[in-house]
Design a protein around this motif. Structure first.
Motif, mmCIF file in Angstrom:
data_model
loop_
_atom_site.group_PDB
_atom_site.id
_atom_site.type_symbol
_atom_site.label_atom_id
_atom_site.label_comp_id
_atom_site.label_asym_id
_atom_site.label_seq_id
_atom_site.Cartn_x
_atom_site.Cartn_y
_atom_site.Cartn_z
ATOM 1 N N SER A 190 -4.805 -5.659 -0.743
ATOM 2 C CA SER A 190 -5.512 -4.584 -1.036
ATOM 3 C C SER A 190 -4.964 -3.469 -0.315
ATOM 4 O O SER A 190 -4.253 -3.624 0.495
ATOM 5 N N GLY A 191 -5.546 -2.135 -0.632
ATOM 6 C CA GLY A 191 -5.123 -1.085 0.131
ATOM 7 C C GLY A 191 -5.935 -1.171 1.545
ATOM 8 O O GLY A 191 -5.104 -0.739 2.462
ATOM 9 N N LEU A 192 -6.858 -1.752 1.648
ATOM 10 C CA LEU A 192 -7.375 -1.795 2.995
ATOM 11 C C LEU A 192 -6.540 -2.870 3.981
ATOM 12 O O LEU A 192 -6.246 -2.552 5.183
ATOM 13 N N TYR A 237 -10.146 7.279 5.984
ATOM 14 C CA TYR A 237 -11.040 6.416 4.870
ATOM 15 C C TYR A 237 -11.842 5.525 5.766
ATOM 16 O O TYR A 237 -11.357 4.688 6.799
ATOM 17 N N GLU A 257 -3.676 10.479 7.759
ATOM 18 C CA GLU A 257 -4.261 10.806 6.253
ATOM 19 C C GLU A 257 -4.497 11.698 5.629
ATOM 20 O O GLU A 257 -5.374 12.806 6.370
ATOM 21 N N SER A 268 -9.887 11.538 3.391
ATOM 22 C CA SER A 268 -10.790 11.145 2.700
ATOM 23 C C SER A 268 -12.095 12.036 2.377
ATOM 24 O O SER A 268 -12.496 12.190 3.386
ATOM 25 N N ASP A 302 -1.718 7.009 5.636
ATOM 26 C CA ASP A 302 -2.473 6.581 4.306
ATOM 27 C C ASP A 302 -2.057 7.671 3.281
ATOM 28 O O ASP A 302 -2.395 8.962 3.435
ATOM 29 N N THR A 361 -2.252 7.514 0.001
ATOM 30 C CA THR A 361 -2.681 6.943 -1.240
ATOM 31 C C THR A 361 -3.169 8.058 -2.289
ATOM 32 O O THR A 361 -2.855 8.045 -3.489
ATOM 33 N N ALA A 396 -3.058 2.332 -1.191
ATOM 34 C CA ALA A 396 -3.770 1.491 -1.925
ATOM 35 C C ALA A 396 -3.261 1.763 -3.358
ATOM 36 O O ALA A 396 -3.656 2.589 -4.096
ATOM 37 N N THR A 440 -4.161 0.112 -5.583
ATOM 38 C CA THR A 440 -5.314 -0.021 -6.454
ATOM 39 C C THR A 440 -5.474 1.171 -7.195
ATOM 40 O O THR A 440 -6.085 0.971 -8.282
ATOM 41 N N LYS A 441 -5.125 2.435 -6.743
ATOM 42 C CA LYS A 441 -5.579 3.511 -7.235
ATOM 43 C C LYS A 441 -4.748 3.989 -8.359
ATOM 44 O O LYS A 441 -4.708 3.333 -9.267
ATOM 45 N N LEU A 464 -6.673 -5.063 -7.527
ATOM 46 C CA LEU A 464 -6.519 -4.690 -5.979
ATOM 47 C C LEU A 464 -5.199 -5.004 -5.382
ATOM 48 O O LEU A 464 -4.776 -6.085 -5.630
ATOM 49 N N LEU A 465 -4.641 -3.834 -4.770
ATOM 50 C CA LEU A 465 -3.198 -4.245 -4.087
ATOM 51 C C LEU A 465 -2.967 -3.156 -3.223
ATOM 52 O O LEU A 465 -3.352 -2.097 -3.384
ATOM 53 N N SER A 506 -14.046 3.855 -5.421
ATOM 54 C CA SER A 506 -12.339 3.709 -6.105
ATOM 55 C C SER A 506 -12.207 4.854 -6.645
ATOM 56 O O SER A 506 -13.364 5.924 -7.123
ATOM 57 N N TRP A 507 -11.060 4.982 -7.160
ATOM 58 C CA TRP A 507 -10.502 6.200 -7.761
ATOM 59 C C TRP A 507 -9.119 5.842 -8.341
ATOM 60 O O TRP A 507 -8.623 4.811 -8.121
HETATM 61 C C1 LIG Z 1 -7.686 6.585 1.287
HETATM 62 C C2 LIG Z 1 -7.784 5.076 0.966
HETATM 63 N N1 LIG Z 1 -7.171 4.189 1.569
HETATM 64 C C3 LIG Z 1 -7.251 2.761 1.390
HETATM 65 C C4 LIG Z 1 -8.114 2.611 0.531
HETATM 66 C C5 LIG Z 1 -8.387 0.992 0.283
HETATM 67 O O1 LIG Z 1 -8.062 0.477 -0.792
HETATM 68 P P1 LIG Z 1 -8.628 -0.921 -1.544
HETATM 69 O O2 LIG Z 1 -9.631 -0.379 -2.590
HETATM 70 O O3 LIG Z 1 -7.583 -1.555 -2.432
HETATM 71 O O4 LIG Z 1 -9.010 -1.905 -0.341
HETATM 72 C C6 LIG Z 1 -8.959 3.288 -0.199
HETATM 73 C C7 LIG Z 1 -10.186 2.715 -1.274
HETATM 74 O O5 LIG Z 1 -10.802 3.678 -1.695
HETATM 75 C C8 LIG Z 1 -8.815 4.663 -0.065
HETATM 76 O O6 LIG Z 1 -9.666 5.528 -0.772
#
Ligand SMILES: Cc1ncc(COP(=O)(O)O)c(C=O)c1O
Length: 389
Positions: free
Chosen positions: A85-87, A111, A154, A158, A183, A185, A205, A207-208, A217-218, A336-337
């Motif tokens: 996941s992104g996290l 975030y 970042e 966020s 970060d 993303t 992330a 995922t986006k 999710l990745l 998410s986005w």
């Molecule tokens: C800036 C940012 N980093 C990381 C993440 C985490 O991604 P994930 O939802 O895949 O865990 C998000 C998720 O919204 C995000 O907005």
């Protein structure tokens, strides 16, 4: 020209071909999705020496290699790990690089789950966590301590989209001996390449935008040559590997990410500019708008903007924010986005310590999807009208 020499070509050419060579798999255009734990060795000596390319499913497979190599090509990195996941892409490098007694500086507009991880698990492990204002720039030097090991950035922020002066922060952090993580993303490596601006570790992330369809999710973490061995060691130690189908889906998403991002960018900017002229709007928080305080930094360092930004309503509170959201018919209410569909969320800044505003009214974050812009504007107009009542 070597078949795979796409590095100097246009970004959409790179996206179409980076990562795998069809000739490795009988000419099939896409790499196989390898489901694997066990890998067999031909004999005892090879097994004892682990002297073959793949040794176990947690470490790497042809599928994870294909995505990692594609990301390396885009990031200009020495190595990339693929995580679930992104996290996880945030927490794994922090765990890999921080020890008890270290100090970490994290941007206050980070975030929220990154902050939560730092305040709970990092703190429990004896890491001193400190937050800094997004506009700190070279001023980060004054916050550096002898035990500062990581500066986490970042940009844009966020939810509130403040820009950070990444080269200035990286310079000061390196002078103090810290590793710089970002970060990235929001921009993807298409619109900002962190390693070219002094960052050591670039986090996504996936995922986006790379996944792009709100169904996977990745995370990816890419490091320069100096930081790669430690990042890779942390990844192997934690065993936090991603499922092969998800990895494949993200590689698939990369192929169209360039054209999707172009549309996200164009539609989001169109809507952001239009919103600046609407009654009931105090400010639009989009770094590619000339009115944004971070515009000069964005223009200097970035080469594009993606599809997510925020709008500050002109007064009101939770009641007005909820009225806005409840009036929407196309925008979904969801976190998410980066997917194809538009989303809206009422932003909370309750977690912030030093970057709290002030803001004139509630902040609504808008993820602009691939729908027709006029339909999205009509939907937002419904929201603004409802919030005004
Ligand atoms: C800036 C940012 N980093 C990381 C993440 C985490 O991604 P994930 O939802 O895949 O865990 C998000 C998720 O919204 C995000 O907005």
């Amino acid at each position: 020209m070597a078949r795979r020499d796409f590095g100097k070509m246009g970004i959409n050419t790179q996206l179409a071909h980076a990562g795998n060579d069809p000739r490795d798999y009988f000419g099939f255009v896409n790499p196989p999705v390898v489901h694997a734990s066990t890998v067999l060795f031909p004999d005892a000596a090879t097994m004892a020496g682990r002297s073959q390319k793949y040794t176990y499913g947690t470490r790497a497979t042809p599928t994870t290699d294909a995505l990692a190599e594609a990301i390396d090509a885009l990031e200009g990195s020495a190595g990339t790990i693929i995580v679930p996941s992104g996290l996880a892409a945030v927490t794994i490098p922090l765990l890999a690089f921080l020890s008890a007694g270290d100090h970490v500086l994290i941007v206050d507009s980070v975030y929220f789950p990154t902050r939560n991880f730092a305040n709970t698990m990092l703190a429990r492990l004896g890491v001193e966590v400190e937050y800094y204002v997004p506009h700190v720039g070279a001023g980060i030097a004054a916050l550096m301590k002898p035990n500062t090991k990581v500066v986490f950035t970042e940009s844009p922020a966020s939810n509130t989209f403040e820009m950070q002066d990444i080269p200035a922060i990286a310079k000061a952090a390196h002078a103090g001996g810290a590793v710089v993580m970002m970060d990235n993303t929001w921009a993807t490596p298409l619109y900002f390449k962190p390693l070219d601006h002094g960052v050591d570790i670039s986090i996504h992330a996936a995922t986006k935008y790379p996944a792009g369809h709100s169904d996977v999710l990745l995370g990816t973490v890419s490091a320069n040559a100096e930081c790669w061995p430690k990042l890779h060691e942390g990844f192997i130690t934690l065993g936090c590997c991603a499922g092969p189908d998800d990895v494949y889906q993200v590689l698939r998403g990369l192929r169209t990410m360039g054209v999707r991002l172009e549309r996200h960018q164009e539609s989001a900017l169109d809507i952001a500019r239009w919103l600046e002229t609407q009654a009931g709007v105090a400010r639009v928080l989009h770094p590619a708008l000339e009115s944004h305080p971070g515009y000069a930094l964005w223009k200097r360092d970035f080469c594009g903007s993606s599809g997510i930004f925020s709008v500050v309503l002109a007064g009101g509170g939770v009641k007005q924010a909820h009225a806005f959201l409840d009036a929407l018919r196309i925008f979904g209410l969801g976190y998410s986005w980066g997917g194809y569909e538009s989303l809206a969320v009422h932003v909370s800044l309750a977690d912030r310590t030093v970057a709290k505003g002030p803001y004139e009214g509630p902040i609504i974050r808008l993820q602009i999807g691939l729908e027709n812009v006029e339909d999205l504007k009509a939907d937002i107009a419904r929201g603004l009208a409802a919030a005004a009542v």
